[in-house]
Design a protein around this motif. Structure first.
Motif, PDB file in Angstrom:
ATOM      1  N   ASP A   1       0.868  -1.165   0.000  1.00 60.09           N
ATOM      2  CA  ASP A   1       0.000   0.000   0.000  1.00 60.09           C
ATOM      3  C   ASP A   1       0.914   1.227   0.000  1.00 60.09           C
ATOM      4  O   ASP A   1       1.697   1.419   0.927  1.00 60.09           O
ATOM      5  CB  ASP A   1      -0.874  -0.042   1.270  1.00 60.09           C
ATOM      6  N   LEU A   2       0.840   2.041  -1.044  1.00 61.21           N
ATOM      7  CA  LEU A   2       1.778   3.166  -1.162  1.00 61.21           C
ATOM      8  C   LEU A   2       1.528   4.268  -0.134  1.00 61.21           C
ATOM      9  O   LEU A   2       2.411   5.073   0.137  1.00 61.21           O
ATOM     10  CB  LEU A   2       1.723   3.755  -2.580  1.00 61.21           C
ATOM     11  N   SER A   3       0.323   4.292   0.467  1.00 64.26           N
ATOM     12  CA  SER A   3       0.043   5.361   1.421  1.00 64.26           C
ATOM     13  C   SER A   3       0.719   5.116   2.767  1.00 64.26           C
ATOM     14  O   SER A   3       1.042   6.052   3.482  1.00 64.26           O
ATOM     15  CB  SER A   3      -1.466   5.542   1.603  1.00 64.26           C
ATOM     16  N   ASN A   4       0.949   3.833   3.139  1.00 61.63           N
ATOM     17  CA  ASN A   4       1.565   3.584   4.450  1.00 61.63           C
ATOM     18  C   ASN A   4       2.624   2.481   4.417  1.00 61.63           C
ATOM     19  O   ASN A   4       3.128   2.074   5.455  1.00 61.63           O
ATOM     20  CB  ASN A   4       0.478   3.248   5.485  1.00 61.63           C
ATOM     21  N   GLU A   5       2.921   1.982   3.212  1.00 63.30           N
ATOM     22  CA  GLU A   5       3.953   0.957   3.008  1.00 63.30           C
ATOM     23  C   GLU A   5       3.670  -0.379   3.692  1.00 63.30           C
ATOM     24  O   GLU A   5       4.570  -1.190   3.876  1.00 63.30           O
ATOM     25  CB  GLU A   5       5.344   1.483   3.418  1.00 63.30           C
ATOM     26  N   THR A   6       2.437  -0.629   4.100  1.00 64.43           N
ATOM     27  CA  THR A   6       2.116  -1.950   4.651  1.00 64.43           C
ATOM     28  C   THR A   6       1.910  -2.935   3.498  1.00 64.43           C
ATOM     29  O   THR A   6       1.643  -2.533   2.358  1.00 64.43           O
ATOM     30  CB  THR A   6       0.832  -1.923   5.506  1.00 64.43           C
ATOM     31  N   ILE A   7       2.033  -4.229   3.818  1.00 62.37           N
ATOM     32  CA  ILE A   7       1.789  -5.257   2.802  1.00 62.37           C
ATOM     33  C   ILE A   7       0.291  -5.503   2.724  1.00 62.37           C
ATOM     34  O   ILE A   7      -0.344  -5.860   3.708  1.00 62.37           O
ATOM     35  CB  ILE A   7       2.558  -6.544   3.147  1.00 62.37           C
ATOM     36  N   ALA A   8      -0.264  -5.279   1.555  1.00 59.48           N
ATOM     37  CA  ALA A   8      -1.709  -5.328   1.404  1.00 59.48           C
ATOM     38  C   ALA A   8      -2.170  -6.580   0.671  1.00 59.48           C
ATOM     39  O   ALA A   8      -3.365  -6.798   0.496  1.00 59.48           O
ATOM     40  CB  ALA A   8      -2.183  -4.092   0.649  1.00 59.48           C
ATOM     41  N   GLY A   9      -1.236  -7.418   0.258  1.00 65.81           N
ATOM     42  CA  GLY A   9      -1.597  -8.607  -0.495  1.00 65.81           C
ATOM     43  C   GLY A   9      -0.352  -9.182  -1.128  1.00 65.81           C
ATOM     44  O   GLY A   9       0.766  -8.713  -0.851  1.00 65.81           O
ATOM     45  N   ALA A  10      -0.543 -10.186  -1.969  1.00 69.14           N
ATOM     46  CA  ALA A  10       0.590 -10.764  -2.688  1.00 69.14           C
ATOM     47  C   ALA A  10       0.073 -11.476  -3.924  1.00 69.14           C
ATOM     48  O   ALA A  10      -1.114 -11.819  -4.005  1.00 69.14           O
ATOM     49  CB  ALA A  10       1.350 -11.743  -1.807  1.00 69.14           C
ATOM     50  N   GLU A  11       0.988 -11.681  -4.880  1.00 69.85           N
ATOM     51  CA  GLU A  11       0.627 -12.443  -6.071  1.00 69.85           C
ATOM     52  C   GLU A  11       1.339 -13.798  -6.031  1.00 69.85           C
ATOM     53  O   GLU A  11       2.521 -13.871  -5.701  1.00 69.85           O
ATOM     54  CB  GLU A  11       1.030 -11.685  -7.343  1.00 69.85           C
ATOM     55  N   ALA A  12       0.592 -14.850  -6.370  1.00 69.75           N
ATOM     56  CA  ALA A  12       1.172 -16.188  -6.444  1.00 69.75           C
ATOM     57  C   ALA A  12       1.736 -16.395  -7.844  1.00 69.75           C
ATOM     58  O   ALA A  12       1.031 -16.196  -8.837  1.00 69.75           O
ATOM     59  CB  ALA A  12       0.100 -17.232  -6.153  1.00 69.75           C
ATOM     60  N   LEU A  13       3.021 -16.771  -7.925  1.00 69.71           N
ATOM     61  CA  LEU A  13       3.684 -16.965  -9.223  1.00 69.71           C
ATOM     62  C   LEU A  13       4.346 -18.343  -9.242  1.00 69.71           C
ATOM     63  O   LEU A  13       5.120 -18.673  -8.340  1.00 69.71           O
ATOM     64  CB  LEU A  13       4.712 -15.856  -9.446  1.00 69.71           C
ATOM     65  N   VAL A  14       4.029 -19.118 -10.244  1.00 72.88           N
ATOM     66  CA  VAL A  14       4.503 -20.503 -10.263  1.00 72.88           C
ATOM     67  C   VAL A  14       5.922 -20.613 -10.810  1.00 72.88           C
ATOM     68  O   VAL A  14       6.347 -19.812 -11.640  1.00 72.88           O
ATOM     69  CB  VAL A  14       3.516 -21.392 -11.082  1.00 72.88           C
ATOM     70  N   ARG A  15       6.695 -21.579 -10.300  1.00 72.28           N
ATOM     71  CA  ARG A  15       8.038 -21.905 -10.788  1.00 72.28           C
ATOM     72  C   ARG A  15       8.130 -23.401 -11.002  1.00 72.28           C
ATOM     73  O   ARG A  15       7.488 -24.157 -10.272  1.00 72.28           O
ATOM     74  CB  ARG A  15       9.111 -21.516  -9.743  1.00 72.28           C
ATOM     75  N   TRP A  16       8.926 -23.794 -11.989  1.00 71.11           N
ATOM     76  CA  TRP A  16       9.071 -25.226 -12.268  1.00 71.11           C
ATOM     77  C   TRP A  16      10.518 -25.655 -12.028  1.00 71.11           C
ATOM     78  O   TRP A  16      11.418 -25.215 -12.731  1.00 71.11           O
ATOM     79  CB  TRP A  16       8.656 -25.515 -13.716  1.00 71.11           C
ATOM     80  N   ASN A  17      10.720 -26.496 -11.049  1.00 72.08           N
ATOM     81  CA  ASN A  17      12.040 -27.076 -10.804  1.00 72.08           C
ATOM     82  C   ASN A  17      12.128 -28.379 -11.585  1.00 72.08           C
ATOM     83  O   ASN A  17      11.799 -29.447 -11.069  1.00 72.08           O
ATOM     84  CB  ASN A  17      12.246 -27.338  -9.307  1.00 72.08           C
ATOM     85  N   HIS A  18      12.589 -28.262 -12.832  1.00 73.81           N
ATOM     86  CA  HIS A  18      12.616 -29.421 -13.721  1.00 73.81           C
ATOM     87  C   HIS A  18      13.826 -30.303 -13.400  1.00 73.81           C
ATOM     88  O   HIS A  18      14.932 -29.786 -13.229  1.00 73.81           O
ATOM     89  CB  HIS A  18      12.679 -28.932 -15.174  1.00 73.81           C
ATOM     90  N   PRO A  19      13.611 -31.651 -13.319  1.00 72.92           N
ATOM     91  CA  PRO A  19      14.721 -32.526 -12.902  1.00 72.92           C
ATOM     92  C   PRO A  19      15.909 -32.507 -13.873  1.00 72.92           C
ATOM     93  O   PRO A  19      17.047 -32.711 -13.447  1.00 72.92           O
ATOM     94  CB  PRO A  19      14.080 -33.926 -12.855  1.00 72.92           C
ATOM     95  N   VAL A  20      15.668 -32.263 -15.172  1.00 71.32           N
ATOM     96  CA  VAL A  20      16.764 -32.260 -16.142  1.00 71.32           C
ATOM     97  C   VAL A  20      17.172 -30.830 -16.498  1.00 71.32           C
ATOM     98  O   VAL A  20      18.345 -30.485 -16.509  1.00 71.32           O
ATOM     99  CB  VAL A  20      16.356 -33.005 -17.442  1.00 71.32           C
ATOM    100  N   LYS A  21      16.187 -29.987 -16.766  1.00 76.54           N
ATOM    101  CA  LYS A  21      16.490 -28.652 -17.271  1.00 76.54           C
ATOM    102  C   LYS A  21      16.685 -27.603 -16.171  1.00 76.54           C
ATOM    103  O   LYS A  21      16.999 -26.456 -16.445  1.00 76.54           O
ATOM    104  CB  LYS A  21      15.384 -28.198 -18.217  1.00 76.54           C
ATOM    105  N   GLY A  22      16.470 -28.015 -14.941  1.00 79.99           N
ATOM    106  CA  GLY A  22      16.636 -27.078 -13.829  1.00 79.99           C
ATOM    107  C   GLY A  22      15.451 -26.138 -13.710  1.00 79.99           C
ATOM    108  O   GLY A  22      14.340 -26.473 -14.120  1.00 79.99           O
ATOM    109  N   PHE A  23      15.718 -24.942 -13.211  1.00 79.55           N
ATOM    110  CA  PHE A  23      14.677 -23.958 -12.955  1.00 79.55           C
ATOM    111  C   PHE A  23      14.147 -23.379 -14.274  1.00 79.55           C
ATOM    112  O   PHE A  23      14.906 -22.815 -15.040  1.00 79.55           O
ATOM    113  CB  PHE A  23      15.315 -22.866 -12.101  1.00 79.55           C
ATOM    114  N   ILE A  24      12.863 -23.540 -14.544  1.00 79.65           N
ATOM    115  CA  ILE A  24      12.293 -22.956 -15.768  1.00 79.65           C
ATOM    116  C   ILE A  24      11.314 -21.848 -15.385  1.00 79.65           C
ATOM    117  O   ILE A  24      10.459 -22.029 -14.520  1.00 79.65           O
ATOM    118  CB  ILE A  24      11.547 -23.993 -16.635  1.00 79.65           C
ATOM    119  N   SER A  25      11.469 -20.717 -16.060  1.00 80.94           N
ATOM    120  CA  SER A  25      10.616 -19.561 -15.781  1.00 80.94           C
ATOM    121  C   SER A  25       9.232 -19.731 -16.426  1.00 80.94           C
ATOM    122  O   SER A  25       9.112 -20.320 -17.498  1.00 80.94           O
ATOM    123  CB  SER A  25      11.326 -18.316 -16.308  1.00 80.94           C
TER     124      SER A  25
END
Ligand code: C2E
Ligand code: MG
Ligand code: MG
Ligand code: MG
Length: 291
Positions: A48-72
């Motif tokens: 929140d820009l008015s008081n800098e408190t955390i007002a929420g969050a976004e969930a973003l998925v990541r894939w830890n691939h066993p062969v290719k490693g971290f995929i965006s």
């Protein structure tokens, strides 16, 4: 003995085979990826820009691939959208988030809403509202804790269907956010038709150089327009203090970006919230400094 042209030819066809192969490797591994828990959800706080408190969050998925490693996600979401696997993945992400919210509720933690992404494919799934209401019932949550991010580009494919889905979701209590706003061809038309709650400004608007006066004016105009339409505004991709100050001066409600925090695993996110909130309380309570 191969001539140099043969080598070149071999090089290119090898490259081609490699890229086909890697797509095939990914396609083959999709099926086991969910079963083996290779996807991880990161959370990026929203301030929140008015008081800098955390007002929420976004969930973003990541894939830890066993062969290719971290995929965006930018590398695998389009592929998943093409082969239909995105639906399973999105449902997995929404359910993990609901379970997380339930866990926080159970532990008496202060609740903040979490935004989840809905693919351009899934927004057209006739089962969407049933799936989402099923999840919040299963985890005993209020719909308002789950914010639904849809993208502007999905809207143009079949506006009427999206409008009716959004109306239904609204009635059920979900908060609807328009992601990447300003990147499509009918942003203004969409604003007049689609009953959303929140505009998430695409980071292109925020990251434009100070020199680009037009961009800055357009940014300021969109924020004012959003106010007129009673919409909350989130700025994405805020990377510098200067950008944060500019957005605050334009009366933007919320900001998300590397300047504040990067997306992080859930344990780190929980610690981040605790630490951040206690710092804010310390700043506001002078008695804490007086010994
Ligand atoms: P998005 O929903 O617009 O998410 C914002 C993206 O911007 C995220 O990239 C985030 O990490 C990145 N970001 C945040 N702050 C900054 C910043 O200050 N600077 C820069 N340069 N980038 C920043 P990420 O996590 O790589 O995700 C990319 C896209 O993949 C997302 O864009 C979203 O469209 C898609 N996506 C991610 N998770 C999911 C999911 O669970 N389901 C679906 N359908 N799509 C997802
Ligand atoms: Mg998003
Ligand atoms: Mg976005
Ligand atoms: Mg995006």
């Amino acid at each position: 003995i191969k001539g140099k042209y043969d080598i070149h030819h071999a090089y290119y066809s090898d490259k081609l085979r490699q890229s086909l192969l890697s797509e095939q490797v990914i396609l083959d591994s999709i099926k086991t990826a969910l079963l083996e828990n290779q996807f991880e959800i990161y959370y990026q706080p929203k301030y929140d820009l008015s008081n800098e408190t955390i007002a929420g969050a976004e969930a973003l998925v990541r894939w830890n691939h066993p062969v290719k490693g971290f995929i965006s996600p930018t590398d695998f979401i389009p592929l998943f959208e093409r082969n239909g696997f995105i639906t399973d993945l999105d449902i997995y992400v929404w359910e993990t988030v609901c379970r997380q919210l339930h866990h926080w509720l159970d532990n008496g933690q202060p609740m903040i809403p979490i935004s989840v992404n809905v693919s351009r494919v899934d927004i057209y799934n006739p089962e969407l509202t049933r799936i989402l209401t099923g999840l919040i019932k299963k985890y005993n949550l209020k719909a308002e804790y789950l914010h639904i991010e849809i993208t502007e580009t999905a809207y143009t494919e079949n506006p009427d269907q999206i409008i009716s889905t959004v109306l239904e979701l609204r009635k059920l209590g979900f908060i609807i956010e328009m992601d990447d706003f300003g990147t499509g061809y009918s942003s203004l038309n969409m604003l007049s038709e689609l009953p959303i709650h929140v505009l998430k400004l695409d980071m292109r608007f925020i990251q434009s150089e100070n020199a680009k006066r037009n961009r800055k004016n357009i940014l300021s105009f969109i924020i004012s327009l959003a106010k007129w339409l009673d919409l909350q505004v989130v700025a994405e991709g805020v990377e510098t203090e200067k950008q944060a100050q500019m957005l605050k001066s334009m009366d933007c409600n919320y900001a998300q970006g590397y300047y504040f925090a990067k997306p992080m695993p859930h344990e780190e996110f929980e610690n981040h919230i605790k630490q951040h909130n206690s710092e804010i309380i310390d700043e506001k309570d002078p008695s804490k400094d007086s010994n």
